[in-house]
Write an enzyme that holds these catalytic residues in place. Structure first.
Site, PDB file in Angstrom:
ATOM      1  NE  ARG A 237      -3.023  15.437 -16.024  1.00 11.26           N
ATOM      2  CZ  ARG A 237      -2.947  16.314 -17.019  1.00 11.26           C
ATOM      3  NH1 ARG A 237      -3.299  15.956 -18.247  1.00 11.26           N
ATOM      4  NH2 ARG A 237      -2.507  17.539 -16.813  1.00 11.26           N
TER       5      ARG A 237
ATOM      6  NE  ARG B 275      -3.386  -2.526   2.682  1.00 13.28           N
ATOM      7  CZ  ARG B 275      -4.081  -2.890   3.754  1.00 13.28           C
ATOM      8  NH1 ARG B 275      -4.033  -2.139   4.853  1.00 13.28           N
ATOM      9  NH2 ARG B 275      -4.802  -3.988   3.747  1.00 13.28           N
TER      10      ARG B 275
ATOM     11  CB  CYS C 295       1.698  15.626 -15.985  1.00 16.80           C
ATOM     12  SG  CYS C 295       1.068  17.097 -16.820  1.00 16.80           S
TER      13      CYS C 295
END
Length: 279
Positions: A178, A134, A154
């Site tokens: 992204r 995690r 980004c």
């Protein structure tokens, strides 16, 4: 040819041959015209840092120190202040993204890190149980996006994992992005997150392992096609660049400075190319 140079040329060729053109693009050039791009989706690469594979091209010079300073601004200072970035680090390329007259980039990047105390929580998790699955940095905060304007992050997610090999613990990292400007920002973003990975590994006295890099939208802007062809024509340097962090194992994450990093055996092809950036 380094692995990074091979991947760089393959990605350029893929975008030019297989890419499609953007529609309703948000960015604009400085003259106000829409900055469209040719892009592909789902680009992935992998580097084994422990074997000397680093995601930096030799086909043109890459400004590493300013990229590392940006990472320190985000994850050590945990700031969105342009004054801090300008005065403390002498880095100015974020100034074009100032939100109004606030002197900031909005509630983005470092502000989100501070808001959620992300770095301290990450380091605590890794200290308590390095093998937990995690260990995630996420800068994607919808509430922050609604509260202020600003460029959405980004490079927005980084995940960390450890492996024990022959008695040594290796820290791996996965960066998810992204959107990425292949010619200008690709190696800058990759190397600055390699630097972050190295800082965390040093904090615990671990080795750096593998770096995985996933980009959802990998593009070349429509005013960069000539530079793309020039990069394809260039023969790579014979150097084998690697990033070194010159601090002892166990150095506190927050005590590491940009000057502690050294880019070794880096002799990129010149001259540097010029790019008109999309804002």
């Amino acid at each position: 040819m380094t692995k990074a140079d091979t991947i760089f040329k393959e990605n350029i060729e893929r975008i030019l041959k297989e890419g499609v053109f953007s529609e309703q693009a948000r960015p604009k050039y400085k003259d106000g015209t829409v900055a469209n791009s040719k892009y592909v989706t789902g680009a992935f690469s992998e580097y084994d840092l422990s074997k000397g594979e680093f995601p930096i091209t030799t086909l043109r010079p890459i400004a590493i120190k300013s990229a590392i300073k940006e990472v320190l601004w985000i994850y050590q200072d945990q700031s969105n202040s342009l004054e801090v970035l300008n005065d403390k680090y002498n880095v100015h390329y974020w100034n074009d993204w100032e939100v109004g007259d606030t002197g900031t980039i909005g509630e983005r990047y470092g502000a989100v890190v501070k808001k959620h105390d992300i770095i301290n929580k990450l380091l605590k998790q890794l200290e308590t149980n390095p093998w937990n699955r995690r260990n995630i940095i996420s800068l994607w905060d919808y509430q922050a996006f609604e509260e202020t304007d600003g460029l959405l992050p980004c490079a927005f997610q980084t995940m960390f994992d450890v492996r024990r090999v022959d008695g040594e613990i290796y820290l791996d990292a996965t960066l998810t992005q992204r959107s990425n400007d292949m010619l200008v920002a690709h190696h800058i973003n990759a190397m600055q997150y390699v630097a972050l990975q190295m800082m965390i590994a040093k904090h615990f006295g671990w080795k750096v392992g593998k770096f995985f890099y996933f980009i959802n939208n990998l593009h070349i802007y429509d005013n960069q096609f000539e530079q793309a062809q020039e990069l394809l024509r260039r023969e790579p340097s014979n150097c084998q660049p690697r990033l070194v962090l010159n601090v002892p194992d166990g150095t506190n994450f927050f005590d590491i400075k940009a000057e502690d990093f050294e880019l070794v055996d880096y002799d990129p092809v010149k001259p540097q190319l010029k790019f008109d950036l999309a804002i």
